[in-house]
Scaffold this motif. Structure first.
Motif, short mmCIF file in Angstrom:
data_model
loop_
_atom_site.label_atom_id
_atom_site.label_comp_id
_atom_site.label_asym_id
_atom_site.label_seq_id
_atom_site.Cartn_x
_atom_site.Cartn_y
_atom_site.Cartn_z
N ASP A 1 0.20 5.57 -7.32
CA ASP A 1 0.16 4.82 -6.05
C ASP A 1 -0.22 3.37 -6.33
O ASP A 1 -0.37 2.96 -7.50
CB ASP A 1 -0.78 5.50 -5.04
N PHE A 2 -0.42 2.61 -5.26
CA PHE A 2 -0.65 1.18 -5.47
C PHE A 2 -1.96 0.91 -6.20
O PHE A 2 -2.03 0.00 -7.03
CB PHE A 2 -0.62 0.42 -4.13
N SER A 3 -3.00 1.70 -5.91
CA SER A 3 -4.28 1.49 -6.61
C SER A 3 -4.10 1.71 -8.11
O SER A 3 -4.63 0.95 -8.93
CB SER A 3 -5.34 2.47 -6.09
N ASP A 4 -3.35 2.76 -8.47
CA ASP A 4 -3.10 3.03 -9.89
C ASP A 4 -2.34 1.87 -10.53
O ASP A 4 -2.65 1.43 -11.65
CB ASP A 4 -2.27 4.32 -10.07
N PHE B 1 -5.91 -14.04 -16.34
CA PHE B 1 -5.10 -14.34 -15.15
C PHE B 1 -5.70 -13.70 -13.91
O PHE B 1 -6.48 -12.75 -14.01
CB PHE B 1 -3.65 -13.89 -15.34
N TRP B 2 -5.36 -14.27 -12.77
CA TRP B 2 -5.76 -13.70 -11.49
C TRP B 2 -4.65 -12.78 -10.99
O TRP B 2 -3.46 -13.05 -11.22
CB TRP B 2 -5.95 -14.81 -10.46
N LEU B 3 -5.06 -11.77 -10.26
CA LEU B 3 -4.10 -10.81 -9.73
C LEU B 3 -4.30 -10.71 -8.22
O LEU B 3 -5.40 -10.45 -7.74
CB LEU B 3 -4.36 -9.46 -10.41
N ARG B 4 -3.21 -10.99 -7.48
CA ARG B 4 -3.26 -10.89 -6.01
C ARG B 4 -2.17 -9.93 -5.56
O ARG B 4 -1.25 -9.62 -6.30
CB ARG B 4 -2.97 -12.24 -5.36
N PHE B 5 -2.23 -9.56 -4.29
CA PHE B 5 -1.16 -8.73 -3.73
C PHE B 5 -1.04 -8.99 -2.25
O PHE B 5 -2.00 -9.37 -1.58
CB PHE B 5 -1.42 -7.24 -3.99
N MET B 6 0.15 -8.78 -1.74
CA MET B 6 0.39 -8.84 -0.30
C MET B 6 1.75 -8.20 0.00
O MET B 6 2.60 -8.17 -0.90
CB MET B 6 0.34 -10.27 0.22
N THR B 7 1.97 -7.64 1.16
CA THR B 7 1.09 -7.59 2.32
C THR B 7 0.59 -6.17 2.51
O THR B 7 1.30 -5.22 2.14
CB THR B 7 1.89 -8.03 3.57
N SER B 8 -0.59 -6.01 3.09
CA SER B 8 -1.16 -4.68 3.30
C SER B 8 -1.06 -4.32 4.78
O SER B 8 -1.47 -5.11 5.63
CB SER B 8 -2.64 -4.68 2.92
N HIS B 9 -0.54 -3.15 5.08
CA HIS B 9 -0.57 -2.67 6.47
C HIS B 9 -1.95 -2.04 6.69
O HIS B 9 -2.36 -1.18 5.89
CB HIS B 9 0.53 -1.64 6.68
N ASN C 1 0.81 -1.23 0.00
CA ASN C 1 0.00 0.00 0.00
C ASN C 1 0.84 1.27 0.00
O ASN C 1 0.32 2.35 -0.25
CB ASN C 1 -0.91 0.06 1.22
N SER C 2 2.11 1.16 0.32
CA SER C 2 2.97 2.35 0.33
C SER C 2 3.59 2.61 -1.04
O SER C 2 4.38 3.55 -1.19
CB SER C 2 4.12 2.19 1.32
N TYR C 3 3.27 1.79 -2.03
CA TYR C 3 3.92 1.89 -3.34
C TYR C 3 3.79 3.30 -3.94
O TYR C 3 2.72 3.91 -3.92
CB TYR C 3 3.31 0.88 -4.32
N LYS C 4 4.88 3.78 -4.48
CA LYS C 4 4.89 5.08 -5.19
C LYS C 4 5.85 4.96 -6.37
O LYS C 4 6.92 4.40 -6.25
CB LYS C 4 5.43 6.21 -4.28
#
Ligand code: SF4
Length: 479
Positions: A224-227, A239-247, A196-199
């Protein structure tokens, strides 16, 4: 040809790092061997998050060195910079390699044939994520979006072992995913310590996103991560898309809404709670209160449970292939967590609050760890005053609650037809796979097996669920 063997301990990030290390070794002429006693080069990718993970290497490495004296042993990962570990294993380890130095290190291994004198180059830090990995799986891949952590949770060694957060340019991530999708990968898992901190800067047609001038001129053009999720979701393919880890403190409304909008994003959220008591959370430096966490899970459930698109012709729906009677079933989003028991400030009363949280949230899965002090961390200065026996008791209490709530959640799948990604065969001659919500599913294989043993592995199939257990589902193939 020289051979290598990599031993990986720990989290998904370590697994992903090992894939990059393997990629580098193979590009430079090394060949993988499964036999650590015959390898010329053995890399141990270590984990320092728990004492139990650390303890594994103290028996493992001397044992390998004795049995395979000609091998060079390289230690990398979380423990590579710890002086006490170096002292303890100095007679067995040939080289200590910070993971971010793989870029520099390869030259000394390959051009000087196992003579170790690599030059640390600060500029190359985290450039190792550019290395083309050798993926372990042929249909599911971890794609790192960054490395390091700025949060300094008081028990956690990651900010010391991996350093501060550094994120990959968005175009590198997109290029990696596109390549994977071209190779028919069915599952992409974006990973970082705190996604979630991705920039990142906006992609630059001239591919110069890291230049100082561009960063200076890039105000209001930050992704950001949503973008990022939207951009990856926009890549053509099944394909499926997953992500981890979220604070939990960084899980934004924007991200939850984005999960709804992106049809490839699996409705599974791994949201580490770590404890269910405000005072314990404060001493862990987690920066949220339990009321915030409960509210967040409520928000995730209300948004993601209710907006699952289900129609009769969505045979490729990421969640469910409904039959005529069940086309209105709303599949619950899967919520999983990490919890620590026996943290220094966790009294019996405070632990009871964690048990209460578990009963309230009804997690689909929880990874429960017994606290152990980690050198350098703030919590290591606190008195580790919960006995081993008591930690075990608390772990068992939480496991009992988890089994109950996970079973309750899994029973909701009975009679439903689920899209499943097949991963392999189980010991009992059944196919084994996972749903988009990360539920393990088994179904009989004998009648479906053809001459090609792997005919279903890495493929999406539809399975009707006929049995629910605490940590898995069983069903029968319907297509
Ligand atoms: S968020 Fe906390 S627990 Fe997670 S890696 Fe960072 S410091 Fe460790």
């Amino acid at each position: 040809m020289k051979t290598y063997h990599i031993i990986t301990i720990g989290c998904q990030m370590n697994k992903s790092d090992s894939e990059r290390l393997a990629g580098r070794l193979e590009q430079n002429g090394y060949k993988k061997t499964d036999n650590k006693y015959q390898a010329d080069l053995i890399v141990v990718n270590t984990c320092g998050v728990r004492q139990s993970a650390e303890d594994r290497i103290y028996g493992l490495i001397p044992g390998i060195k004795k049995a395979n004296q000609k091998a060079k042993i390289v230690l990398t990962g979380c423990l590579a910079a710890r002086q006490d570990v170096k002292n303890r294993l100095k007679d067995y380890v040939d080289e200590w390699l910070p993971i971010s130095e793989i870029f520099n290190f390869q030259f000394s291994i390959f051009k000087q044939t196992l003579i170790f004198n690599f030059q640390a180059n600060a500029k190359c830090k985290n450039d190792y994520l550019k290395i083309i990995p050798k993926y372990e799986s042929e249909f599911s891949a971890f794609v790192p979006i960054g490395n390091g952590c700025n949060n300094f949770c008081s028990y956690c060694v990651v900010p010391y072992a991996r350093g501060r957060e550094v994120y990959r340019p968005v175009e590198d991530i997109l290029a990696e995913v596109k390549e994977l999708v071209k190779k028919n990968y069915k599952e992409i898992i974006l990973i970082a310590q705190n996604v979630n901190s991705y920039k990142s800067q906006i992609p630059n047609p001239n591919n110069q996103t890291n230049s100082k001038s561009q960063i200076k001129n890039s105000k209001n053009k930050i992704i950001d991560f949503s973008d990022l999720l939207k951009m990856v979701n926009g890549i053509q393919g099944d394909f499926w898309l997953r992500f981890m880890t979220s604070h939990p403190k960084d899980m934004s409304d924007k991200l939850i809404e984005t999960m709804v909008d992106c049809e490839k994003v699996c409705h599974q959220v791994h949201l580490p709670a770590q404890a269910g008591d405000d005072e314990v959370l404060a001493s862990m430096n987690r920066k949220y209160k339990i009321a915030d966490y409960v509210e967040l899970v409520g928000k995730i459930r209300s948004i993601l449970n209710d907006q699952i698109p289900i129609t009769n012709n969505q045979t490729n729906s990421k969640f469910q292939v409904p039959n005529s009677k069940q086309s209105l079933w709303k599949q619950p989003v899967s919520i999983t967590t990490d919890l620590i028991v026996g943290f220094p400030t966790e009294t019996k009363r405070r632990f009871a609050n964690t048990a209460k949280l578990m009963r309230q949230i009804k997690f689909d899965m929880a990874y429960i760890a017994k606290y152990s002090a980690r050198p350098e961390t703030a919590a290591a200065k606190m008195q580790d005053n919960v006995s081993t026996v008591e930690k075990k008791r608390r772990e068992q209490i939480l496991m009992k609650i988890l089994r109950k709530t996970a079973l309750e959640n899994n029973k909701k799948y009975l009679g439903k037809i689920m899209k499943v990604l097949v991963e392999g065969e189980s010991k009992s001659e059944e196919w084994a796979g996972r749903t988009a919500t990360n539920k393990n599913v088994k179904f009989p294989s004998a009648s479906w097996r053809t001459n090609d043993k792997n005919n279903l592995i890495g493929k999406f199939v539809n399975v009707k669920i006929i049995k629910a257990q605490d940590f898995g589902l069983a069903g029968e193939l319907i297509s």
